[in-house]
Design a protein around this motif. Structure first.
Motif, PDB file in Angstrom:
ATOM      1  N   VAL A  11       0.867  -1.179   0.000  1.00 52.02           N
ATOM      2  CA  VAL A  11       0.000   0.000   0.000  1.00 52.02           C
ATOM      3  C   VAL A  11       0.905   1.231   0.000  1.00 52.02           C
ATOM      4  O   VAL A  11       1.778   1.366   0.851  1.00 52.02           O
ATOM      5  N   LEU A  12       0.718   2.097  -0.992  1.00 54.66           N
ATOM      6  CA  LEU A  12       1.571   3.266  -1.147  1.00 54.66           C
ATOM      7  C   LEU A  12       0.781   4.547  -0.916  1.00 54.66           C
ATOM      8  O   LEU A  12      -0.383   4.651  -1.303  1.00 54.66           O
ATOM      9  N   ASP A  13       1.436   5.530  -0.309  1.00 51.82           N
ATOM     10  CA  ASP A  13       0.835   6.829  -0.036  1.00 51.82           C
ATOM     11  C   ASP A  13       1.226   7.789  -1.160  1.00 51.82           C
ATOM     12  O   ASP A  13       2.405   7.934  -1.476  1.00 51.82           O
ATOM     13  N   THR A  14       0.236   8.435  -1.776  1.00 52.61           N
ATOM     14  CA  THR A  14       0.503   9.333  -2.908  1.00 52.61           C
ATOM     15  C   THR A  14       0.343  10.804  -2.535  1.00 52.61           C
ATOM     16  O   THR A  14       0.365  11.662  -3.415  1.00 52.61           O
ATOM     17  N   ARG A  15       0.197  11.118  -1.259  1.00 51.79           N
ATOM     18  CA  ARG A  15      -0.027  12.520  -0.855  1.00 51.79           C
ATOM     19  C   ARG A  15       1.106  13.422  -1.302  1.00 51.79           C
ATOM     20  O   ARG A  15       0.894  14.588  -1.613  1.00 51.79           O
ATOM     21  N   GLU A  16       2.323  12.891  -1.310  1.00 48.80           N
ATOM     22  CA  GLU A  16       3.496  13.678  -1.687  1.00 48.80           C
ATOM     23  C   GLU A  16       3.368  14.245  -3.109  1.00 48.80           C
ATOM     24  O   GLU A  16       3.896  15.306  -3.409  1.00 48.80           O
ATOM     25  N   LEU A  17       2.656  13.531  -3.993  1.00 51.44           N
ATOM     26  CA  LEU A  17       2.462  14.008  -5.364  1.00 51.44           C
ATOM     27  C   LEU A  17       1.517  15.193  -5.441  1.00 51.44           C
ATOM     28  O   LEU A  17       1.600  16.012  -6.351  1.00 51.44           O
ATOM     29  N   GLN A  49      11.164 -12.556  -1.623  1.00 52.31           N
ATOM     30  CA  GLN A  49      11.367 -11.149  -1.941  1.00 52.31           C
ATOM     31  C   GLN A  49      10.925 -10.824  -3.375  1.00 52.31           C
ATOM     32  O   GLN A  49      11.273 -11.532  -4.306  1.00 52.31           O
ATOM     33  N   VAL A  50      10.152  -9.764  -3.497  1.00 50.19           N
ATOM     34  CA  VAL A  50       9.727  -9.247  -4.797  1.00 50.19           C
ATOM     35  C   VAL A  50      10.327  -7.853  -4.930  1.00 50.19           C
ATOM     36  O   VAL A  50      10.091  -6.983  -4.082  1.00 50.19           O
ATOM     37  N   GLU A  51      11.129  -7.664  -5.964  1.00 52.29           N
ATOM     38  CA  GLU A  51      11.753  -6.357  -6.219  1.00 52.29           C
ATOM     39  C   GLU A  51      10.852  -5.574  -7.161  1.00 52.29           C
ATOM     40  O   GLU A  51      10.515  -6.051  -8.252  1.00 52.29           O
ATOM     41  N   ILE A  52      10.474  -4.371  -6.739  1.00 50.68           N
ATOM     42  CA  ILE A  52       9.525  -3.563  -7.499  1.00 50.68           C
ATOM     43  C   ILE A  52      10.119  -2.177  -7.736  1.00 50.68           C
ATOM     44  O   ILE A  52      10.586  -1.534  -6.796  1.00 50.68           O
ATOM     45  N   LEU A 124      -2.921   3.809  -2.404  1.00 52.97           N
ATOM     46  CA  LEU A 124      -3.221   2.861  -3.473  1.00 52.97           C
ATOM     47  C   LEU A 124      -2.700   1.486  -3.073  1.00 52.97           C
ATOM     48  O   LEU A 124      -1.688   1.362  -2.403  1.00 52.97           O
ATOM     49  N   ASP A 125      -3.455   0.474  -3.474  1.00 53.54           N
ATOM     50  CA  ASP A 125      -3.083  -0.907  -3.179  1.00 53.54           C
ATOM     51  C   ASP A 125      -2.502  -1.520  -4.440  1.00 53.54           C
ATOM     52  O   ASP A 125      -3.195  -1.728  -5.432  1.00 53.54           O
ATOM     53  N   LEU A 126      -1.225  -1.837  -4.392  1.00 55.94           N
ATOM     54  CA  LEU A 126      -0.519  -2.358  -5.550  1.00 55.94           C
ATOM     55  C   LEU A 126      -0.699  -3.873  -5.713  1.00 55.94           C
ATOM     56  O   LEU A 126      -0.469  -4.410  -6.785  1.00 55.94           O
ATOM     57  N   GLU A 127      -1.135  -4.567  -4.666  1.00 55.92           N
ATOM     58  CA  GLU A 127      -1.197  -6.031  -4.709  1.00 55.92           C
ATOM     59  C   GLU A 127      -2.044  -6.592  -5.846  1.00 55.92           C
ATOM     60  O   GLU A 127      -1.584  -7.488  -6.558  1.00 55.92           O
ATOM     61  N   PRO A 128      -3.272  -6.116  -6.099  1.00 60.14           N
ATOM     62  CA  PRO A 128      -4.059  -6.698  -7.206  1.00 60.14           C
ATOM     63  C   PRO A 128      -3.397  -6.516  -8.572  1.00 60.14           C
ATOM     64  O   PRO A 128      -3.424  -7.420  -9.406  1.00 60.14           O
ATOM     65  N   VAL A 129      -2.774  -5.372  -8.803  1.00 62.23           N
ATOM     66  CA  VAL A 129      -2.109  -5.113 -10.080  1.00 62.23           C
ATOM     67  C   VAL A 129      -0.891  -6.025 -10.216  1.00 62.23           C
ATOM     68  O   VAL A 129      -0.656  -6.622 -11.271  1.00 62.23           O
ATOM     69  N   LEU A 130      -0.119  -6.153  -9.142  1.00 64.85           N
ATOM     70  CA  LEU A 130       1.057  -7.026  -9.146  1.00 64.85           C
ATOM     71  C   LEU A 130       0.638  -8.478  -9.361  1.00 64.85           C
ATOM     72  O   LEU A 130       1.229  -9.201 -10.152  1.00 64.85           O
ATOM     73  N   ARG A 131      -0.414  -8.906  -8.681  1.00 65.14           N
ATOM     74  CA  ARG A 131      -0.916 -10.278  -8.826  1.00 65.14           C
ATOM     75  C   ARG A 131      -1.345 -10.548 -10.269  1.00 65.14           C
ATOM     76  O   ARG A 131      -0.966 -11.557 -10.861  1.00 65.14           O
ATOM     77  N   ASP A 132      -2.103  -9.633 -10.858  1.00 65.35           N
ATOM     78  CA  ASP A 132      -2.549  -9.809 -12.246  1.00 65.35           C
ATOM     79  C   ASP A 132      -1.364  -9.893 -13.197  1.00 65.35           C
ATOM     80  O   ASP A 132      -1.328 -10.748 -14.084  1.00 65.35           O
ATOM     81  N   ALA A 133      -0.385  -9.006 -13.025  1.00 62.87           N
ATOM     82  CA  ALA A 133       0.763  -8.976 -13.926  1.00 62.87           C
ATOM     83  C   ALA A 133       1.566 -10.270 -13.841  1.00 62.87           C
ATOM     84  O   ALA A 133       1.939 -10.848 -14.867  1.00 62.87           O
ATOM     85  N   ILE A 134       1.808 -10.750 -12.633  1.00 61.26           N
ATOM     86  CA  ILE A 134       2.620 -11.963 -12.480  1.00 61.26           C
ATOM     87  C   ILE A 134       1.855 -13.199 -12.944  1.00 61.26           C
ATOM     88  O   ILE A 134       2.375 -14.016 -13.705  1.00 61.26           O
ATOM     89  N   VAL A 135       0.621 -13.344 -12.523  1.00 59.68           N
ATOM     90  CA  VAL A 135      -0.146 -14.540 -12.897  1.00 59.68           C
ATOM     91  C   VAL A 135      -0.335 -14.620 -14.412  1.00 59.68           C
ATOM     92  O   VAL A 135      -0.202 -15.693 -15.001  1.00 59.68           O
ATOM     93  N   LEU A 136      -0.592 -13.498 -15.062  1.00 56.44           N
ATOM     94  CA  LEU A 136      -0.784 -13.515 -16.509  1.00 56.44           C
ATOM     95  C   LEU A 136       0.520 -13.775 -17.268  1.00 56.44           C
ATOM     96  O   LEU A 136       0.490 -14.216 -18.409  1.00 56.44           O
ATOM     97  N   ALA A 137       1.664 -13.513 -16.635  1.00 56.19           N
ATOM     98  CA  ALA A 137       2.950 -13.746 -17.291  1.00 56.19           C
ATOM     99  C   ALA A 137       3.429 -15.197 -17.169  1.00 56.19           C
ATOM    100  O   ALA A 137       4.327 -15.613 -17.891  1.00 56.19           O
ATOM    101  N   LEU A 138       2.816 -15.964 -16.287  1.00 57.79           N
ATOM    102  CA  LEU A 138       3.251 -17.345 -16.071  1.00 57.79           C
ATOM    103  C   LEU A 138       2.756 -18.257 -17.191  1.00 57.79           C
ATOM    104  O   LEU A 138       1.649 -18.074 -17.692  1.00 57.79           O
ATOM    105  N   PRO A 139       3.563 -19.248 -17.555  1.00 56.76           N
ATOM    106  CA  PRO A 139       3.090 -20.208 -18.559  1.00 56.76           C
ATOM    107  C   PRO A 139       1.972 -21.054 -17.971  1.00 56.76           C
ATOM    108  O   PRO A 139       2.002 -21.414 -16.793  1.00 56.76           O
TER     109      PRO A 139
END
Length: 185
Positions: A11-17, A49-52, A124-139
């Motif tokens: 979960v990331l905070d975007t207030r700084e933007l 570990q997941v590097e993002i 913002l919650d990055l987990e659903p986007v990360l999950r979709d990207a990784i799962v769709l990239a797997l064979p």
């Protein structure tokens, strides 16, 4: 009131933007993988570990998140059941609408709510986007190697280890009892 925990790893905070279109921030994270990040036979182990690397950019409608993620995979070959250890690298881009704009956009069609990501109190919650990207990239059917021979259908021997593996010709079951007889001399 937000349902997101600001202390959660993805979960990331975007207030700084702020809400100034064009302002941006780059973020690099190394976080533990959430549970269930993969498919049945190949996944990122929970806690690995997941590097993002991310670029958060304020736009008129919200925050545009562009990024890449790298993680180690573990699983098994669907043909020979050998262990697979590999890496996955994915890229993604997602627009998170501001709270007030998300309500206006989704007011027209309630079924589209699932397709829109919104910021909740500038989080913002990055987990659903990360999950979709990784799962769709797997064979769909991961292999230990492209030319994997699989298992012997009769005895289960791994054919990659013994490509010349063979069995004697099967005996017709009607004549099988005769094989036990010894020839007369």
């Amino acid at each position: 009131m937000t349902s997101l925990d600001p202390r959660a790893p993805l979960v990331l905070d975007t207030r700084e933007l702020g809400r100034r279109p064009g302002s941006q921030r780059e973020v690099s994270l190394t976080e533990p993988a959430p549970a269930g990040l993969g498919i049945e036979v190949l996944q990122v182990p929970e806690g690995a570990q997941v590097e993002i690397d991310l670029r958060l950019e304020a736009v008129l409608e919200g925050v545009l998140v562009t990024g890449s993620a790298r993680a180690g995979l573990e699983g098994e070959c669907v043909r020979c059941l050998a262990e697979i250890h590999d890496d996955v690298v994915v890229t993604f881009q997602e627009l998170y609408l501001y709270d007030d704009l998300g309500d206006q956009a989704s007011g027209a069609d309630d079924e589209s709510d699932d397709e829109l990501n919104t910021l909740e109190d500038d989080l913002l919650d990055l987990e659903p986007v990360l999950r979709d990207a990784i799962v769709l990239a797997l064979p769909f059917q991961p292999l230990c190697r492209e030319d994997c021979l699989g298992l012997c259908p009769e005895c289960g021997a791994r054919l990659n280890d013994d490509p010349e593996h063979a069995h004697a010709e099967p005996i017709d079951p009607r004549w099988a009892a005769l094989a036990d007889l010894e020839p007369e001399q």
